[in-house]
Design an enzyme around this catalytic site. Structure first.
Site, PDB file in Angstrom:
ATOM      1  N   VAL A 543       0.863  -1.190   0.000  1.00 16.11           N
ATOM      2  CA  VAL A 543       0.000   0.000   0.000  1.00 16.11           C
ATOM      3  C   VAL A 543       0.892   1.231   0.000  1.00 16.11           C
ATOM      4  O   VAL A 543       1.865   1.296   0.768  1.00 16.11           O
ATOM      5  CB  VAL A 543      -0.918   0.011   1.241  1.00 16.11           C
ATOM      6  N   SER A 594       4.701   4.183   2.286  1.00 16.61           N
ATOM      7  CA  SER A 594       4.216   2.901   1.774  1.00 16.61           C
ATOM      8  C   SER A 594       4.648   1.809   2.735  1.00 16.61           C
ATOM      9  O   SER A 594       5.473   2.032   3.630  1.00 16.61           O
ATOM     10  CB  SER A 594       4.768   2.616   0.372  1.00 16.61           C
ATOM     11  N   LYS A 595       4.088   0.634   2.572  1.00 17.39           N
ATOM     12  CA  LYS A 595       4.484  -0.514   3.379  1.00 17.39           C
ATOM     13  C   LYS A 595       4.037  -1.769   2.656  1.00 17.39           C
ATOM     14  O   LYS A 595       2.992  -1.799   2.000  1.00 17.39           O
ATOM     15  CB  LYS A 595       3.855  -0.460   4.768  1.00 17.39           C
ATOM     16  N   GLY A 596       4.852  -2.809   2.778  1.00 19.67           N
ATOM     17  CA  GLY A 596       4.479  -4.112   2.229  1.00 19.67           C
ATOM     18  C   GLY A 596       4.469  -5.145   3.336  1.00 19.67           C
ATOM     19  O   GLY A 596       5.283  -5.091   4.272  1.00 19.67           O
ATOM     20  N   ASP A 650      12.442  -4.246   6.771  1.00 16.41           N
ATOM     21  CA  ASP A 650      11.534  -4.198   7.914  1.00 16.41           C
ATOM     22  C   ASP A 650      11.671  -5.537   8.623  1.00 16.41           C
ATOM     23  O   ASP A 650      12.601  -6.296   8.345  1.00 16.41           O
ATOM     24  CB  ASP A 650      10.093  -3.923   7.453  1.00 16.41           C
TER      25      ASP A 650
END
Length: 1053
Positions: A543, A594-596, A650
């Site tokens: 996202v 953003s982040k996955g 991360d």
């Protein structure tokens, strides 16, 4: 033990025939055993043994493997079964298995071209016990043969045998040079049996497997008329594939006479299947079950093949295409419908995709929740608690995974209609990519996929429009729940902008979604972009809230099925929240947030890197334009523009960034240098932990509180989650001078009210070791250490700890966890929420912490933060405090975009002798100053604005972020960028001085993408304005602010 005679001829398969020189002696011993044991009437022994050895047509390898006693037992069992079923309609079953230390033999009866739907599946056993977990250190090769004769006159079935042997490699650990030499990496038995042509064929496949991600699939026609399909892939990169391939070729009315699975010590697996059409296969109507007279010897249904396409060539071409799809998702809950011909491969995999999509996006909160949100006060902790509990309950109830699956299975005809709707948009034939429109579907599919039954069905009728499907769903479903599930798949279709579903080769399925289907009441800020990725080992999301955006990729593990269920239910919401937090955190830099997330399936908890590889490669499928026909083709692109994503490390992915960058380079991505941050220094990365980048931001807030309140840091006590083994935890220990009383990390709890020995903590932080390595002799009499594996531990105060794991998981809300400062440096999101925040208060209602600096992302929920601040706690949330890492990553990307490949290698990469270029060291120092300056400016703004307005710092943090983000967005529509003098002034102030000393500003402006430059320009102006004037400035504040810059620009010009 396999014996290969030197005189054995090479057959049409390219392998030498198995010739057993001792077969006649073996046969005589079997005769003797049967006669001695009286297992068969004496007058029948010769004929039964003769039939078994001569007529049945078993491969000689069977007789090499099995002892005479075992063979005698098999013959007797077959004879007994034939007698017991000779006067009944019940068919008999054959199932023999022998296991030994280094392999096994399995034999069962098998109707050519038919998949069994129940009973023992020996191919699944071969997959799960031998192939799925094969690695060079312990790999198994398989030879499988179908007997030439039938088991009995009444049953159209032969015997299928599987011979499994542990590999004995010529070179167990090949060097890089040896890895591509088939004579070095092969099993010795394979080398003895394979012809030169097979070695040449396999060598070519191996080379391709080693050079790219995903399966390599080739085929050829043999003199016998059979077609050989050869599939190569990396070991452990798929699961259950061997058995899934059998279901696939059975679907296309084909059977295999023999199959081989070869392993290689370079980590490659090759499956070779020899296929032919089933003779006289009956074509069944779509969706029918088994034909009359076709049943297994166990009485379970045996399925005749679905209708045979026009030619074996068409079938093989289709199998090759769909073998890639199966590689991604070999087995789904829709497998039985696929085996029975009710669903095609594409329809089954589409159904699985829709099932996962519905799991994450069906449990919406509804209009009642929306009404409550409007009525209740979002700043009141009590009201927020009501909303939080209601939201959690609504998420858990209504649509379970099991209910959604049951609805999809029952409405499989609607599922086929929905698949046709999806295929009509996203299937593109390589030579007809420009043909569009519902009426042209048959023309687009005719030459390429016309032999697929699912595609035949598509051609039989014009695909339904979206509105027609809505009407049909309402008409066909019997209740609201069924209709909602089926409509969820229609929403999925409507919002897929791009997918690799029809790429010839792929390792996972990826979908670029339009986030428009997300309800605003639950997701108030609409994301800019949303990706869904589904692999055999995982499902994941990405996202982002801005075109140019940055954020980490996180691996989510589950300790048990219950934890997996919780993680699955909250995965997207966690991803959205992390990306949203990242967006607010990124307010000072050009990239948005953003982040996955990658959620590992329960049976893939040991395969995080495999999942990460597939996630990245599937995302690249959607970011790069396909230019290799038959490997990567152009996609249907409803988005209509190119995208670039920036990934960072991360939880669980810190060591994977080098691979991702190099893989993007191998795939031809022009942005490969900037694709990932957190790379090793050999690739120009700036490691956050080495330079304490994240901690430099977090600790500025600690120092700010100490400065504003005139505290003595050495006298302050501190509680810390996240231990000396982690990035933030270790650097917080190194950079601070407080009296730390408790540290909680992955190994347990370390506590000492007198203050944990600072030198011992520094030793652990330097070595990056958990508190389990702490020297407990350095604890005071009141101190203790409880590890997660401990049980029945008595603390110094007499408290009995039943188990260490539970104690560790809840220690942050334990009354002993009290200090001046609480600095979370690790921990799961929402560790403190409205339901447990009360535990952070003592019996008199006094908070156990005076100051909180939230280093770990989302450690507190917003409602919990507000409750603490209302009680007088000075709290600085994650979006403000934890932004040092993203600033460092942003400036790392800037360098990558500013330099040529040669310059980047010379100035930013560790040299062969291990030294770091002087530019690199000076640039890192620039980055550290940027981080500390930004953090200090935001702290000062929050502190002063909170004093001036009386507002919560948590709310002010959000308001500042929103103000900066909105101003940046508004600046994009102005002509400020067109003012050349202003542009050059701002860019000179915004860019690191050391960078501009090395590269002229004009050169940077030419090399860096325009949208990235504009983002730098807007971020600098917006953040400096808001930090100076606050989130709610006066009417003429921006005019006053810009007047100063315009004057400076004119003066500089």
């Amino acid at each position: 033990m396999t014996v290969v005679e030197s005189s054995a001829p090479v057959n049409h398969s390219g392998y030498t025939d198995n010739v057993y020189s001792g077969k006649q002696e073996h046969r005589a011993q079997v005769n003797a055993i049967l006669e001695k044991e009286d297992m068969i009437p004496k007058h029948r022994i010769e004929s039964e043994v003769g039939w078994f050895y001569d007529t049945l047509g078993l491969d000689d390898m069977y007789f090499m493997f099995e002892k005479p006693e075992t063979v005698a037992g098999h013959i007797a069992a077959l004879y007994g079964s034939s007698l017991s079923t000779s006067n009944t309609s019940k068919a008999y079953s054959v199932g023999f298995e022998s296991r030994y230390e280094n392999g096994a033999v399995f034999i069962h009866n098998s109707v050519p071209g038919i998949s069994k739907t129940d009973g023992v599946s020996y191919e699944k056993i071969v997959d799960s016990e031998y192939l799925d977990n094969s690695v060079p250190e312990k790999a198994y090769r398989v030879e499988s043969y179908r007997s030439r004769g039938k088991v009995s006159k009444s049953l159209d079935a032969s015997l299928r045998a599987y011979f499994i042997n542990k590999c004995d490699f010529v070179t167990a650990e090949p060097s890089d040079e040896e890895a591509s030499d088939i004579n070095k990496v092969s099993d010795r038995t394979f080398l003895a049996k394979a012809s030169p042509s097979v070695l040449e064929l396999y060598s070519g496949v191996i080379a391709k497997v080693l050079s790219r991600t995903g399966p390599v699939i080739v085929s050829d026609e043999l003199p016998s008329g059979e077609h050989r399909v050869v599939i190569g892939y990396r070991q452990r990169s798929t699961q259950g594939y061997f058995s899934a391939l059998s279901d696939l070729y059975h679907y296309y009315s084909m059977f295999s006479s023999r199959k081989y699975v070869e392993q290689f010590s370079n980590g490659v697996t090759i499956i070779s299947m020899y296929l032919d059409l089933v003779k006289h296969a009956k074509r069944l109507a779509a969706g029918s079950g088994s034909s009359s007279g076709s049943s297994s010897s166990t009485g379970s249904p045996m399925l005749t093949a679905s209708g045979a396409p026009a030619s074996i060539e068409d079938n093989v071409a289709q199998i090759k295409k769909e073998a890639s799809l199966l590689f991604c998702i070999p087995n789904t809950p829709f497998q039985t419908l696929f085996k029975t011909g009710v669903l095609s491969v594409q329809e089954a995999v589409y159904g699985y995709t829709g099932w996962i999509f519905a799991q994450h996006f069906l449990n919406r909160l509804g209009s009642e929740y929306a009404t409550l949100v409007e009525i209740l006060d979002p700043t009141d902790p009590t009201d927020v608690e009501v909303l939080a509990k209601l939201k959690k309950r609504l998420r858990q109830e209504t649509f379970t995974r099991e209910l959604i699956l049951d609805i999809l299975l029952r409405h499989h005809e609607l599922l086929k209609d929905l698949y046709a709707h999806f295929a009509n948009v996203h299937y593109v034939q390589a030579d007809a990519a420009s043909v569009t429109g519902v009426g042209h579907l048959a023309a687009r599919l005719k030459d390429d996929l016309h032999m697929s039954l699912s595609m035949e069905r598509l051609q039989d009728k014009v695909p339904m429009t979206t509105e027609d499907l809505r009407v049909k769903i309402t008409r066909v479903t019997t209740n609201d729940h069924d209709a909602m599930v089926m409509r969820a798949l229609l929403d999925f279709n409507e919002h897929v902008l791009k997918t690799n579903f029809y790429q010839p080769t792929k390792v996972a399925l990826s979908f670029r979604m339009d986030p428009g289907f997300l309800p605003a009441i639950e997701y108030p800020t609409k994301p800019y972009g949303l990706f869904l990725v589904i692999g055999n080992e995982f499902r994941g999301f990405h996202v982002r809230f801005q075109d140019v955006a940055r954020g980490g990729i996180r691996i989510v593990r589950s300790r048990n099925p219950e934890a997996f269920s919780i993680n699955q239910r909250t995965l997207f919401d966690e991803n959205y929240s992390l990306a949203s937090t990242q967006h607010r955190k990124n307010k000072d830099i050009p990239e948005g947030g953003s982040k996955g997330t990658i959620l590992l399936n329960m049976d893939a908890q040991d395969k995080p890197f495999v999942a990460f590889e597939k996630y990245v490669d599937a995302m690249l499928d959607l970011l790069l334009t396909g230019e290799s026909p038959g490997i990567k083709n152009r996609l249907v692109d409803r988005l209509g523009r190119n995208e670039i994503l920036f990934f960072g490390p991360d939880e669980g992915t810190a060591g994977y960034m080098d691979w991702a960058s190099q893989h993007a380079r191998k795939r031809g991505a022009p942005f490969w240098k900037a694709f990932t941050t957190g790379k090793s220094q050999t690739l120009g990365g700036i490691p956050h932990d080495t330079y304490g980048m994240t901690t430099r931001s977090v600790h500025q807030y600690v120092l700010g509180i100490i400065r504003e309140l005139d505290l003595d840091e050495s006298a302050c006590t501190k509680f810390q989650t996240g231990g000396p083994d982690g990035d933030l935890g270790s650097n917080e220990i190194k950079i601070s001078h407080d009296r730390t009383t408790a540290v909680v990390d992955g190994s347990g709890v370390l506590y000492d009210p007198s203050g944990i020995d600072r030198e011992e903590l520094l030793r652990l932080a330097t070595a990056r070791q958990m508190i389990q390595h702490f020297d407990t002799t350095k604890l005071s009499a009141e101190g203790f250490r409880v590890l997660v594996d401990d049980f029945q531990v008595t603390l110094p105060d007499g408290t009995l700890v039943q188990d260490g794991l539970s104690f560790r998981n809840t220690f942050h809300i334990n009354p002993l966890a009290a200090a001046d400062f609480f600095v979370p440096c690790g921990g799961r999101p929402e560790s403190i929420d409205i339901n447990n925040v009360g535990s952070l208060f003592d019996a008199e209602g006094t908070p156990r912490f005076k100051y909180v600096v939230e280093g770990a992302n989302l450690f507190f929920t917003q409602d919990a933060r507000l409750r603490l601040e209302k009680a007088g706690v000075h709290l600085f949330k994650d979006a403000s405090a934890n932004k040092g890492g993203v600033t460092s990553s942003s400036l790392e990307v800037l360098a990558a975009l500013s330099f040529t490949d040669e310059e980047f290698s010379r100035l930013m990469c560790q040299q062969p002798d291990g030294s770091l270029p002087s530019f690199y060291q000076e640039y890192v120092a620039d980055v550290q100053r940027f981080i500390e300056s930004n953090a200090a400016r935001e702290f000062s703004c929050l502190w002063s604005e909170s004093k001036r307005t009386g507002k919560s710092k948590s709310i002010l943090s959000d308001e500042l972020s929103v103000a900066i983000v909105e101003l940046r967005k508004n600046l994009e529509s102005t002509n400020l960028w067109d003012n050349v003098a202003l542009r050059r002034l701002i860019m000179r102030e915004a860019l690191p001085k050391r960078l501009l000393k090395e590269v002229e500003l004009d050169t940077v402006l030419k090399r860096v993408p325009l949208n990235y430059l504009k983002a730098i320009f807007g971020a600098y102006l917006a953040s400096h304005f808001v930090y100076e004037y606050g989130a709610d400035p006066g009417q003429f504040a921006f005019f006053e602010f810009m007047s100063r810059y315009n004057a400076k620009a004119e003066e500089a010009n």
